[in-house]
Design an enzyme around this catalytic site. Sequence first.
Site, short mmCIF file in Angstrom:
data_model
loop_
_atom_site.label_atom_id
_atom_site.label_comp_id
_atom_site.label_asym_id
_atom_site.label_seq_id
_atom_site.Cartn_x
_atom_site.Cartn_y
_atom_site.Cartn_z
N LYS A 193 0.80 -1.21 0.00
CA LYS A 193 0.00 0.00 0.00
C LYS A 193 0.84 1.27 0.00
O LYS A 193 0.35 2.35 -0.33
CB LYS A 193 -0.87 0.04 1.28
CG LYS A 193 -1.85 -1.07 1.44
CD LYS A 193 -2.71 -0.83 2.68
CE LYS A 193 -2.84 -2.06 3.49
NZ LYS A 193 -3.49 -1.82 4.79
N GLU A 221 7.76 2.78 -5.90
CA GLU A 221 7.85 2.37 -4.50
C GLU A 221 7.92 3.58 -3.58
O GLU A 221 8.46 4.62 -3.98
CB GLU A 221 9.12 1.53 -4.27
CG GLU A 221 8.92 0.03 -4.35
CD GLU A 221 8.11 -0.53 -3.16
OE1 GLU A 221 7.37 0.22 -2.51
OE2 GLU A 221 8.25 -1.73 -2.92
N ASP A 222 7.42 3.43 -2.36
CA ASP A 222 7.62 4.48 -1.37
C ASP A 222 9.03 4.39 -0.77
O ASP A 222 9.68 5.39 -0.54
CB ASP A 222 6.56 4.42 -0.26
CG ASP A 222 6.42 3.03 0.34
OD1 ASP A 222 6.92 2.04 -0.27
OD2 ASP A 222 5.84 2.90 1.42
N ASP A 274 14.25 -0.80 1.08
CA ASP A 274 15.03 -0.99 2.31
C ASP A 274 15.99 -2.18 2.08
O ASP A 274 17.07 -2.02 1.53
CB ASP A 274 14.04 -1.23 3.46
CG ASP A 274 14.71 -1.21 4.83
OD1 ASP A 274 15.93 -1.04 4.89
OD2 ASP A 274 14.00 -1.38 5.83
N PHE A 324 13.67 3.96 11.22
CA PHE A 324 12.34 3.46 10.84
C PHE A 324 11.49 4.68 10.51
O PHE A 324 11.25 5.54 11.36
CB PHE A 324 11.72 2.64 11.98
CG PHE A 324 10.50 1.90 11.53
CD1 PHE A 324 10.61 0.63 10.98
CD2 PHE A 324 9.24 2.49 11.61
CE1 PHE A 324 9.48 -0.04 10.52
CE2 PHE A 324 8.11 1.82 11.16
CZ PHE A 324 8.22 0.56 10.62
N ASP A 332 4.08 3.27 6.99
CA ASP A 332 3.32 3.00 8.22
C ASP A 332 4.15 2.31 9.29
O ASP A 332 5.22 1.76 9.04
CB ASP A 332 2.12 2.10 7.91
CG ASP A 332 2.54 0.65 7.69
OD1 ASP A 332 3.47 0.41 6.90
OD2 ASP A 332 1.96 -0.25 8.34
N ARG A 371 0.29 6.58 7.98
CA ARG A 371 0.42 6.71 6.52
C ARG A 371 -0.04 8.07 6.02
O ARG A 371 0.43 8.56 5.01
CB ARG A 371 -0.43 5.64 5.81
CG ARG A 371 0.08 4.21 5.97
CD ARG A 371 -0.64 3.33 4.95
NE ARG A 371 -0.57 1.91 5.26
CZ ARG A 371 0.41 1.10 4.87
NH1 ARG A 371 1.43 1.56 4.20
NH2 ARG A 371 0.38 -0.18 5.18
#
Length: 172
Positions: A40, A96-97, A100, A149, A156, A162
């Site tokens: 999401k 992509e957001d 990682d 993080f 999220d 979000r």
Amino acid sequence: MHTLEKVLSEEEIRNKVQGVARTISSDYKDKNLILIGILKGSFIFLADLVRNITIPVKIDFIGASSYGSDTTTSGTIKITKDLNIDIKNQDIMIIEDIVDTGLTLNFLVDYLKTFQPASIKICTHIDKCERRETKIKIDYTCHSINKGFLVGYGLDCNEHYRNLPDIYHLKL
Ligand code: PRP
């Protein structure tokens, strides 16, 4: 309760998104580009990106999840929603957001290749390289952030945060 420390403001985000959208519009000006948002997390970035892209594009989504309700990747990727557009012989770009470990993208690139697109490129809002476990070539990046993080702007923690317009470092 989490402590949130701002790392990217709405304005910094907007400036970079506009810049990357300009570059994509120029690089693909004679092509038929299909953008594929990874749900999401990418929904906000994709929405802002496409409104700044000045060439015709098609948009689709794939749902993929690796983290579950934890803050570290499980390493197992689940497809939670499949493609609806035929991408055979088409130029596609994964949106992509955040990248990682790279495991989600690694899995998705292999998966999307099975549909035989003409080309696949990758665009991410954030490239976070500290925990990278696989070699991934990212073609368009808005921000590189080494560690932490991150939440907000689609990212999220257990489905919270979000909707925040800025991006924060979440201190556990
Ligand atoms: C996040 C993010 C990327 C992926 C990146 O998704 O949106 O898709 O993790 O991590 P990786 O490079 O270590 O694989 P997540 O699995 O948390 O699902 P979400 O997008 O629904 O939040």
